[in-house]
Write a protein that holds these residues in place. Sequence first.
Motif, PDB file in Angstrom:
ATOM      1  N   ALA A  10       1.089  -1.670  -0.293  1.00 45.03           N
ATOM      2  CA  ALA A  10      -0.106   0.063   0.206  1.00 45.03           C
ATOM      3  C   ALA A  10       1.142   1.338   0.065  1.00 45.03           C
ATOM      4  O   ALA A  10       1.414   1.757   0.982  1.00 45.03           O
ATOM      5  N   PRO A  11       1.378   1.738  -1.154  1.00 45.44           N
ATOM      6  CA  PRO A  11       2.071   2.545  -1.379  1.00 45.44           C
ATOM      7  C   PRO A  11       1.247   4.242  -0.753  1.00 45.44           C
ATOM      8  O   PRO A  11      -0.004   4.030  -1.135  1.00 45.44           O
ATOM      9  N   PHE A  12       1.884   4.858   0.715  1.00 44.10           N
ATOM     10  CA  PHE A  12       1.748   6.285   0.752  1.00 44.10           C
ATOM     11  C   PHE A  12       2.252   7.602  -0.124  1.00 44.10           C
ATOM     12  O   PHE A  12       3.524   7.386  -0.114  1.00 44.10           O
ATOM     13  N   LYS A  13       1.067   8.231  -0.311  1.00 49.12           N
ATOM     14  CA  LYS A  13       2.338   9.156  -1.752  1.00 49.12           C
ATOM     15  C   LYS A  13       1.065  10.572  -0.656  1.00 49.12           C
ATOM     16  O   LYS A  13      -0.079  10.922  -0.807  1.00 49.12           O
ATOM     17  N   LYS A  14       1.314  11.188  -0.745  1.00 50.25           N
ATOM     18  CA  LYS A  14       0.649  13.249  -1.081  1.00 50.25           C
ATOM     19  C   LYS A  14       0.371  13.508  -2.717  1.00 50.25           C
ATOM     20  O   LYS A  14       0.669  14.184  -2.614  1.00 50.25           O
ATOM     21  N   SER A  15      -1.046  12.844  -2.849  1.00 49.93           N
ATOM     22  CA  SER A  15      -1.381  13.378  -3.746  1.00 49.93           C
ATOM     23  C   SER A  15      -2.939  12.930  -3.224  1.00 49.93           C
ATOM     24  O   SER A  15      -3.620  12.423  -2.609  1.00 49.93           O
ATOM     25  N   SER A  16      -3.718  13.895  -4.469  1.00 45.50           N
ATOM     26  CA  SER A  16      -5.020  13.582  -4.614  1.00 45.50           C
ATOM     27  C   SER A  16      -6.122  12.347  -5.218  1.00 45.50           C
ATOM     28  O   SER A  16      -6.632  12.303  -5.411  1.00 45.50           O
ATOM     29  N   THR A  17      -4.785  11.992  -5.968  1.00 44.48           N
ATOM     30  CA  THR A  17      -5.256  11.214  -6.899  1.00 44.48           C
ATOM     31  C   THR A  17      -4.735   9.371  -5.648  1.00 44.48           C
ATOM     32  O   THR A  17      -3.608   9.196  -5.238  1.00 44.48           O
ATOM     33  N   PRO A  18      -5.876   8.456  -5.178  1.00 45.75           N
ATOM     34  CA  PRO A  18      -5.339   7.207  -4.691  1.00 45.75           C
ATOM     35  C   PRO A  18      -4.313   6.029  -5.227  1.00 45.75           C
ATOM     36  O   PRO A  18      -3.873   6.557  -6.445  1.00 45.75           O
ATOM     37  N   SER A  19      -4.009   5.803  -4.760  1.00 41.93           N
ATOM     38  CA  SER A  19      -2.901   4.994  -4.439  1.00 41.93           C
ATOM     39  C   SER A  19      -3.291   3.401  -4.853  1.00 41.93           C
ATOM     40  O   SER A  19      -4.429   3.094  -4.679  1.00 41.93           O
ATOM     41  N   VAL A  20      -2.102   2.689  -5.466  1.00 43.92           N
ATOM     42  CA  VAL A  20      -3.437   1.603  -6.130  1.00 43.92           C
ATOM     43  C   VAL A  20      -2.584   0.409  -5.075  1.00 43.92           C
ATOM     44  O   VAL A  20      -1.500   0.291  -5.037  1.00 43.92           O
ATOM     45  N   THR A  21      -3.525  -0.022  -4.106  1.00 42.79           N
ATOM     46  CA  THR A  21      -3.077  -1.219  -3.477  1.00 42.79           C
ATOM     47  C   THR A  21      -2.783  -2.910  -3.848  1.00 42.79           C
ATOM     48  O   THR A  21      -4.202  -2.656  -4.403  1.00 42.79           O
ATOM     49  N   GLN A  22      -1.752  -3.498  -4.080  1.00 39.20           N
ATOM     50  CA  GLN A  22      -1.886  -4.832  -3.917  1.00 39.20           C
ATOM     51  C   GLN A  22      -1.474  -5.978  -3.358  1.00 39.20           C
ATOM     52  O   GLN A  22      -0.968  -5.642  -2.645  1.00 39.20           O
ATOM     53  N   VAL A  23      -2.580  -6.643  -3.460  1.00 42.40           N
ATOM     54  CA  VAL A  23      -2.709  -8.212  -2.364  1.00 42.40           C
ATOM     55  C   VAL A  23      -2.912  -9.141  -2.984  1.00 42.40           C
ATOM     56  O   VAL A  23      -3.511  -9.344  -4.407  1.00 42.40           O
ATOM     57  N   THR A  24      -2.104  -9.611  -1.897  1.00 42.87           N
ATOM     58  CA  THR A  24      -1.795 -11.789  -2.712  1.00 42.87           C
ATOM     59  C   THR A  24      -2.104 -12.750  -1.368  1.00 42.87           C
ATOM     60  O   THR A  24      -1.625 -12.377  -0.814  1.00 42.87           O
ATOM     61  N   PHE A  25      -2.628 -13.167  -2.205  1.00 45.75           N
ATOM     62  CA  PHE A  25      -3.229 -14.064  -1.415  1.00 45.75           C
ATOM     63  C   PHE A  25      -2.698 -15.577  -1.680  1.00 45.75           C
ATOM     64  O   PHE A  25      -2.417 -15.699  -2.759  1.00 45.75           O
ATOM     65  N   THR A  26      -2.730 -16.747  -1.106  1.00 43.67           N
ATOM     66  CA  THR A  26      -2.074 -17.788  -1.542  1.00 43.67           C
ATOM     67  C   THR A  26      -2.580 -19.560  -0.404  1.00 43.67           C
ATOM     68  O   THR A  26      -3.620 -18.930   0.625  1.00 43.67           O
TER      69      THR A  26
END
Length: 88
Positions: free
Chosen positions: A37-53
């Motif tokens: 979950a990258p955190f950045k100072k922006s009005s555009t939401p970050s993309v969170t990547q989730v991996t399940f095994t």
Amino acid sequence: MYLVHRYITMLLLWDGKQLKIKSTEKPPDNLQIGFTAPFKKSSTPSVTQVTFTNLSPSEISQFKKGRTIDMYAGWYNSDYSASIGGRL
């Protein structure tokens, strides 16, 4: 009290139903869930990547476009009697 056991819980929500997948170090909830979950100072939401095994075919079939995912993470103490965490 030392918080030593990590947990991650994923809730997949749709039409008043839910699928709960929990990852801890304690069976039977010892599935692997990883996320970035990258955190950045922006009005555009970050993309969170989730991996399940090791999901079952019935669990995999529940992931469909348009469904909501809520993620929670935190820590348990050594005997799993107390925890701290929150929504990601």
